[in-house]
Every structure is written in C-alpha cells, then in structure tokens.
Design a protein around this motif. Structure first.
Motif, mmCIF file in Angstrom:
data_model
loop_
_atom_site.group_PDB
_atom_site.id
_atom_site.type_symbol
_atom_site.label_atom_id
_atom_site.label_comp_id
_atom_site.label_asym_id
_atom_site.label_seq_id
_atom_site.Cartn_x
_atom_site.Cartn_y
_atom_site.Cartn_z
ATOM 1 N N MET A 195 9.926 -2.595 -4.013
ATOM 2 C CA MET A 195 9.921 -1.358 -3.243
ATOM 3 C C MET A 195 10.992 -0.419 -3.793
ATOM 4 O O MET A 195 11.913 -0.864 -4.485
ATOM 5 N N GLN A 228 7.931 -8.461 -0.466
ATOM 6 C CA GLN A 228 8.811 -7.289 -0.518
ATOM 7 C C GLN A 228 10.181 -7.750 -0.984
ATOM 8 O O GLN A 228 10.463 -8.940 -1.016
ATOM 9 N N THR A 246 5.035 1.300 -4.237
ATOM 10 C CA THR A 246 5.522 -0.040 -4.555
ATOM 11 C C THR A 246 4.888 -0.512 -5.854
ATOM 12 O O THR A 246 3.833 -0.022 -6.268
#
Length: 554
Positions: A68, A196, A59
């Motif tokens: 990601m 994320q 990542t």
C-alpha cells in the motif's frame, strides 16, 4: 479540491437528538464530545490527506505481497499507536471500553475522509464482535487484544467464484487434524484486505469452509479462524494469487486468496458457520451504512464549497453573476444532499444505539437491511448531485467528486447487494414473529411523529399510512421480484422521515437551526410524498415470474 472536514457539531447533534445516545447506560456526553473532538483532529489532519494519494497510487502486488502507499503505512502506525482501533473494546481485552456508537462515529469520519483507509480497518471490528459472541475463551483472550491493539487486521473470507450471494455453494474444505487443528484448502475471491503491509501482513482470516461428510448447502458450513502467521512465526500457506483492478477503492486491496492446507481452528462447531458469521455480516452491513453517510457528507461538503465560490448567471435582481448557491436548481440539489447526509446519519446512528441496547432484536432485523440499502443509495444520489453541481468540472478528477461516485458504487453491492437486502426485508423479515418487527417499527415512527411539528407529523403520517397499506399487499404476493425494491425504499423513506422528525424537533440545539428547519421542510414537502408512489408500485399486480424466458435470452 478541498479535503474532508469532520462535521463535529452535526455529529454531536445527531448523536444527542437523533440517535438518543443518552439512552445508553454507559453514555457520558462530556466524554463523547472530548473523544470525538480529538478524533476529528486526527482524521482531518492525518487521514483526509491520504484520499487523493490512495486513488492515484493504489496498491501493488510485489513478490506475492500487497504493498500500500507509504503514507497509509505511516498513518496507520500513528492511528494504532494512539489506541483508536480499540476505542470500543472492553478494557479487559486491551481497549478503552467506550460505547460502540463512538467507534461508529469515528468510522463515519474515516469513511468521509478516506474510505479506502476505513475499509481496510473496518473488518477487524466485526471480527472482534464475532469472537466476543462465538469464540472460545482462549480465542477471545488471544485474538481480541491483538486486534484491539492494531497488531493484526482481519478479513472475512466468504465469496468464491461459484458462490457469491449463494453461500451454500462454497467448496473450500476444512479437514480435521490429529492435534485438534484443521487444514483449509480452497480459493476465496473479493477478499478486502486479503493482504496488506499496514501490519506487516499480520492478518486474522475468518473463513467459511465445508467440513468432511457435511450436508449440502449452508448447513454444511463451519467458521474457522485462520491466522497469516503460525505460532513459530512462519507463514501459514495462504497466498494472494491476484490483486483486483477496480473502478474505485484503489487503495483498498481486494484479493483472490488461495488456502493450501492452511492451519486453522474452528469457531463453534461444524454446521454452525453461517449462524456465527452472521454476527460479523450484520455488523459489516451497518458499517457499510455508516460508509454511505460519510460519502454523502463529503459530497455535500465539496458541493457547498464549490457552489459558494463559482459565479455564473443571475439568480436574482443583482447585477453581475451570482454564486451558483443562489440558483434554484443548485439549491434543490444542495438541500437534497443536506437531507440525505443528516437524515441518514441520525437514522443509522439510532439503529446502532438500539443494537447496542439489545432490547429490540426484531426491530434490528428490519433496520439492518434498511439502513444498509437506504444509506448507500443516498450516498450515490449525493455523489451524483455533487458532479452535477460542479458542472463540467465534476467530470474531472481534479475536483474529486467523481471519485466519490467511483469509490462508493461498491457499497450498493458488497455485504449483500441492495437487491438482496430488499428481498430479505420483503421475503423474510416482515413475516417474522407474527409481525413483531413491523409493529415495533410502526411504534418508532409514531413516537417520532409525537415530537414533530404538526406540519411534519402530518407529512410523516401520510407516508406511514402508505407503508401500512403496502405491507399486507406484499405479504399476499407470490413473486416479490418487482416490488421488493419499492418496499425497501418505502420503508427506508419512512425511517428517514422519522429521523428528520426528531432533528426538526430539536433544531434549536443545532449549530445552524435555520438550516435544520429548512431541510426538514424540504424532506416533508419534496421527499416524503414519494411514499405514496412507492405504495402504488407495491399495489401493482404484475409479476416477473409470469414473463416467458425468451424475454431474457442474451
């Protein structure tokens, strides 16, 4: 090397005959098989190929946001769109209303296929359980459907630089506001999925924080729901200040997160934070045990594939080199991997069924730390065997067994280190309710012995006798430091033996009955005898507290 493939027949065998899933009032065997068959196709085809991508690409932190690998984003869009995140969520909350044990079976598949993908998703399930148990009606109606739909993912924000296992040292502050909301300020570390791009940064953070004028220690903590987005769509002042570089789990973003006056709402009341967070912590501990099973399974799969292909030396009387699966020492390691993967699966799944039934809370207090510790230690043993079976190739990234060890090593640490689980069992659980947990555990083992073959029942009986002897010895100790881990291993081994007693008894229903019987004999003759040694360790009168501090000076 090979991608993970769901061991569907082994999973169904463990659910039916190891876990006793039919004890659940809403269990339907045909539905379970259909759901897990579809899940296996999805996991094998979409999730398993992510594993090497995640390990290599990892990542990145770009302009303060976590990015990601794109295949993870694409896979999540399909996963959430097909409703897998809400598999065990009640229908009235937007889920499919299936038994929680099926979601746990899916979690095992995901862990074996790509544990970094599973890790980012898993905290949402614990968050939903926490809201169902402790949230207000409005919180439940607002947030559980969002999590079930996969619109949001969740985090568990406990740890701070000075407050790891000792949460009483938490300094993050929550200040009440005039509109009934709270303002959170402080920093948290080791936050899995702290940011994320699977959900475009839509995250529901569960945060432990201290309230004004609160008493010191854990009594001063409260639990807060802190979303990444405010009702008007603007971002809550929550910032990722660092993305950790780790030994493994490269595609699972582990973040340092700063809360700078972030808006939040309290779950429950001030002072209730740790008690309410324990719903999520216990759910996550069992989920880590499930991760251990998935890792042990993929280690076994890669070992079997390699051992049946690689030819070296002569194991028998045939001329020319034999496949190494015929070599005695390799067979020993393969049997150990089979024992650990199948036995831990049955043990953990049975505990999850018991948890869902909810009729033996004392036994669950005991089995939660036991499953977490034993299954994660098993995963590391299975991974180590996988490297050894592969020989020099096991040390190379290409064969993807060293990755299992790197990814899985954290499972012995997070959600409470295995040492803390051992201390919890030895220092608290066995003293609860006048020994009710111990008596319920003993009854479970004796019930397993009753269905086992005479030879296995005899071996398990010897292990149970060793465990019976060790308990009073531990209760009499002032310092459990040297013996807690041995007692944890002993308890786990007896539970593991009970799981294998049930599997052996039902071997005729397995896809490969000869394998089940052979592995059960290995457990009986080569693994359960360790119980006597562990009991002897518990008998040893040595105590760490008596050693002078000078021994431990750096």
């Amino acid at each position: 090397m090979i991608d993970y493939r769901t061991p569907l027949s082994d999973l169904l065998f463990a659910l039916r005959h190891g876990a006793g899933a039919a004890r659940l009032p809403h269990w339907d065997d045909e539905t379970a098989e259909t759901v897990l068959t579809h899940a296996a196709a999805m996991v094998d085809g979409i999730i398993a190929p992510l594993d090497p991508v995640g390990d290599i690409e990892g990542t990145r932190l770009v302009d303060g946001r976590v990015v990601m690998p794109q295949p993870f984003v694409d896979a999540y869009r399909q996963f959430a769109g097909d409703g897998w995140q809400g598999l065990a969520v009640p229908e009235e909350d937007g889920g499919q209303g299936l038994p929680h044990i099926l979601a746990s079976a899916l979690s095992e598949m995901l862990s074996g296929a790509c544990i970094t993908y599973q890790m980012v998703l898993s905290l949402a399930h614990g968050a939903m359980r926490t809201l169902a148990a402790s949230g207000s009606e409005e919180q439940r109606k607002t947030w559980i459907p969002r999590l079930a739909a996969g619109e949001y993912l969740a985090t568990m924000c406990l740890t701070e630089p000075q407050a790891g296992s000792d949460l009483g040292l938490v300094r993050t502050m929550a200040t009440p506001q005039s509109d009934g909301s709270w303002s959170i300020s402080g920093g948290k570390i080791f936050i899995s999925g702290g940011d994320q791009n699977l959900t475009q940064g839509r995250i529901m953070h569960l945060v432990l924080a201290r309230t004004p004028d609160a008493p010191p220690g854990v009594r001063g903590l409260a639990l807060f729901l802190c979303p990444s987005l405010l009702p008007d769509g603007s971002r809550n002042p929550i910032q990722v200040v660092r993305l950790e570089e780790k030994m493994g789990m490269h595609a699972s973003p582990t973040c340092q997160v700063a809360f700078d006056g972030a808006r939040a709402e309290i779950i429950g009341a001030p002072g209730e934070g740790l008690a309410r967070m324990f719903t999520m912590m216990n759910a996550e501990r069992l989920d880590v045990a499930v991760q251990g099973v998935g890792l042990a399974e993929v280690a076994l799969q890669r070992s079997l594939a390699y051992a049946n292909e690689r030819k070296q030396g002569r194991a028998g009387k045939d001329t020319g080199p034999d496949i190494i699966a015929r070599h005695g020492d390799v067979r020993r390691m393969l049997l150990a991997q089979m024992a650990l993967a199948m036995g831990c699966r049955a043990m953990v799944m049975r505990t999850l069924v018991d948890l869902e039934l909810g009729d033996r809370p004392a036994l669950m207090e005991l089995m939660t730390p036991v499953c977490k510790a034993f299954a994660t230690e098993a995963a590391m043993e299975a991974a180590d065997h996988a490297i050894q079976v592969h020989g020099g190739y096991g040390f190379l990234r290409e064969y993807r067994v060293e990755q299992i060890l790197r990814d899985g090593r954290i499972t012995r640490i997070y959600e409470g280190t295995n040492g803390i689980q051992a201390a919890t069992l030895a220092g608290r659980v066995i003293r609860l309710d006048n020994g009710k947990a111990l008596s319920e555990f003993k009854a479970e083992v004796e019930a397993a012995m009753a269905v086992a073959s005479p030879a296995f029942a005899q071996g398990l009986g010897r292990a149970l006798a060793a465990w019976n002897e060790a308990g009073p010895l531990l209760l009499a100790r002032k310092d459990i430091g040297l013996t807690a881990t041995a007692y944890m291993r002993l308890t786990g081994l007896v539970a593991f033996g009970s799981a294998w007693a049930r599997l052996e008894a039902a071997a005729g229903h397995a896809a490969n009955p000869a394998r089940i019987r052979a592995v059960a004999a290995f457990v009986r003759d080569w693994m359960l005898p360790e119980a006597c040694h562990l009991a002897e360790m518990c008998r040893n009168p040595s105590e760490l507290g008596s050693l002078p501090d000078e021994v431990f000076i750096a």
